[in-house]
Scaffold this active site. Structure first.
Site, PDB file in Angstrom:
ATOM      1  N   GLY A  13       0.914  -1.095  -0.095  1.00 10.80           N
ATOM      2  CA  GLY A  13       0.231   0.287   0.318  1.00 10.80           C
ATOM      3  C   GLY A  13       1.131   1.337  -0.289  1.00 10.80           C
ATOM      4  O   GLY A  13       0.374   1.871  -1.210  1.00 10.80           O
ATOM      5  N   HIS A  14       1.866   1.370   0.067  1.00 13.78           N
ATOM      6  CA  HIS A  14       2.415   2.228   0.802  1.00 13.78           C
ATOM      7  C   HIS A  14       3.367   2.767  -0.413  1.00 13.78           C
ATOM      8  O   HIS A  14       3.482   3.958  -0.917  1.00 13.78           O
ATOM      9  CB  HIS A  14       3.919   2.057   2.296  1.00 13.78           C
ATOM     10  CG  HIS A  14       3.363   2.060   3.356  1.00 13.78           C
ATOM     11  ND1 HIS A  14       2.742   1.259   4.085  1.00 13.78           N
ATOM     12  CD2 HIS A  14       2.744   3.263   4.239  1.00 13.78           C
ATOM     13  CE1 HIS A  14       3.150   1.382   5.094  1.00 13.78           C
ATOM     14  NE2 HIS A  14       2.390   2.786   5.084  1.00 13.78           N
ATOM     15  N   ASP A  72      -7.569   5.156   5.238  1.00  7.30           N
ATOM     16  CA  ASP A  72      -8.197   5.386   6.276  1.00  7.30           C
ATOM     17  C   ASP A  72      -9.159   7.079   5.305  1.00  7.30           C
ATOM     18  O   ASP A  72      -7.981   7.838   5.005  1.00  7.30           O
ATOM     19  CB  ASP A  72      -6.933   5.753   6.857  1.00  7.30           C
ATOM     20  CG  ASP A  72      -7.125   6.524   8.583  1.00  7.30           C
ATOM     21  OD1 ASP A  72      -8.674   7.047   8.019  1.00  7.30           O
ATOM     22  OD2 ASP A  72      -6.434   6.561   9.031  1.00  7.30           O
TER      23      ASP A  72
END
Length: 297
Positions: A38-39, A152
């Site tokens: 994801g990063h 998020d």
């Protein structure tokens, strides 16, 4: 790739880069480390849109509440640096807590309303810590763009509100949730899950997909029906302990009234989840426009 641990050294490097190149663009990827794919997607997006990519790695103590996992939050600097280098990062900023907060913090950035529900309700003060550290990073790095994942989504909405309200000269670029092949949203905290926890955690993505399908075909027409279905599916996993399973407008994060027919809504809707498996709290969400979904059926 250069690594800096002090604000002074980082600023000197960035100032030097800007002086040697005209109209240089800086992209910032703020993280707490223990990097995953994801990063990596954020770094890749930043690389494609920036002359200089800065990755920050900082486990921010003021966004953790009492009894949360600040001390045990997973860390692996060597692995993080290798991943950053392989994805074209130019500069990694890894400050200590003392470097970022040399004295007691007496100034905080607080966004109201958007932080009063979802994770903000169950983690009081969390978003004050997020907005404060991100505003500090923006002041230190002075990026043209900053890259955040939509896992998020509440954080994204809060930070966009901060940037807008305070006229910050930075563009927020949001990137989609990255998932494992079986649907589990990538998270640094996934490492905490036992094998059984992880298996049962797949109910999160399954609930979102099934309720979205039910909305599209009219089996969950109202917000109340969508909420009920979300909760019922999640509770089918015996280890799941629901913090919230909500339907809200996005980015306003206003609760959609129970009787609202979702396909009549004009804007974007978020189905947002926070569920514990064992001692691990996972979040997930799905963003969509119900009216557009109806047209596809």
């Amino acid at each position: 790739m250069k690594v800096f641990r002090t604000i002074r050294e980082l600023r000197e490097e960035l100032n030097s880069c800007k002086q040697s190149q005209s109209n240089v663009s800086v992209g910032l990827v703020p993280t707490m480390g223990y990097l995953h794919d994801g990063h990596a997607s954020l770094m890749t997006r930043a690389r494609g849109m920036s002359d200089i990519v800065v990755l920050s790695i900082f486990v921010n103590p003021i966004q953790f509440g009492p009894g949360e996992d600040f001390e045990t939050y997973p860390r692996d600097e060597e692995r993080d640096l290798a991943l950053a280098k392989s994805h074209g990062v130019d500069i990694v900023f890894i400050p200590t807590v003392q470097e970022m907060y040399p004295k007691q913090v007496k100034t905080k950035v607080v966004v109201s309303e958007l932080t009063s529900q979802l994770c903000g309700a169950s983690r009081p003060g969390h978003f004050d810590g997020v907005t404060t550290v991100v505003s500090k990073l923006f002041n230190i790095v002075k990026p043209n763009r900053a890259f955040f994942g939509l896992k998020d989504a509440q954080q994204v909405a809060v930070l966009q509100q901060m940037v807008t309200d305070l006229n910050m000269d930075v563009e927020l670029i949001t990137c989609p949730i990255i998932r494992e092949a079986d649907g589990l949203a990538l998270s640094s905290r996934n490492v905490y899950l036992s094998q059984e926890d992880r298996t049962q955690a797949l109910v999160l993505s399954r609930s979102l997909n099934e309720v979205r399908e039910a909305i599209d075909c009219g089996r969950a027409a109202t917000a109340a029906e969508a909420r009920l279905m979300l909760n019922e599916i999640i509770r089918s996993a015996p280890l799941a302990v629901i913090d919230y399973a909500e339907v809200l407008s996005f980015p306003e994060l206003s609760r959609v009234e129970d009787e609202t027919v979702l396909v009549d809504m004009q804007g974007e809707v978020i189905m947002a989840l926070a569920v514990k498996f064992g001692g691990t709290r996972l979040i997930d969400n799905m963003l969509f426009k119900p009216k557009e979904a109806l047209l596809l059926v």
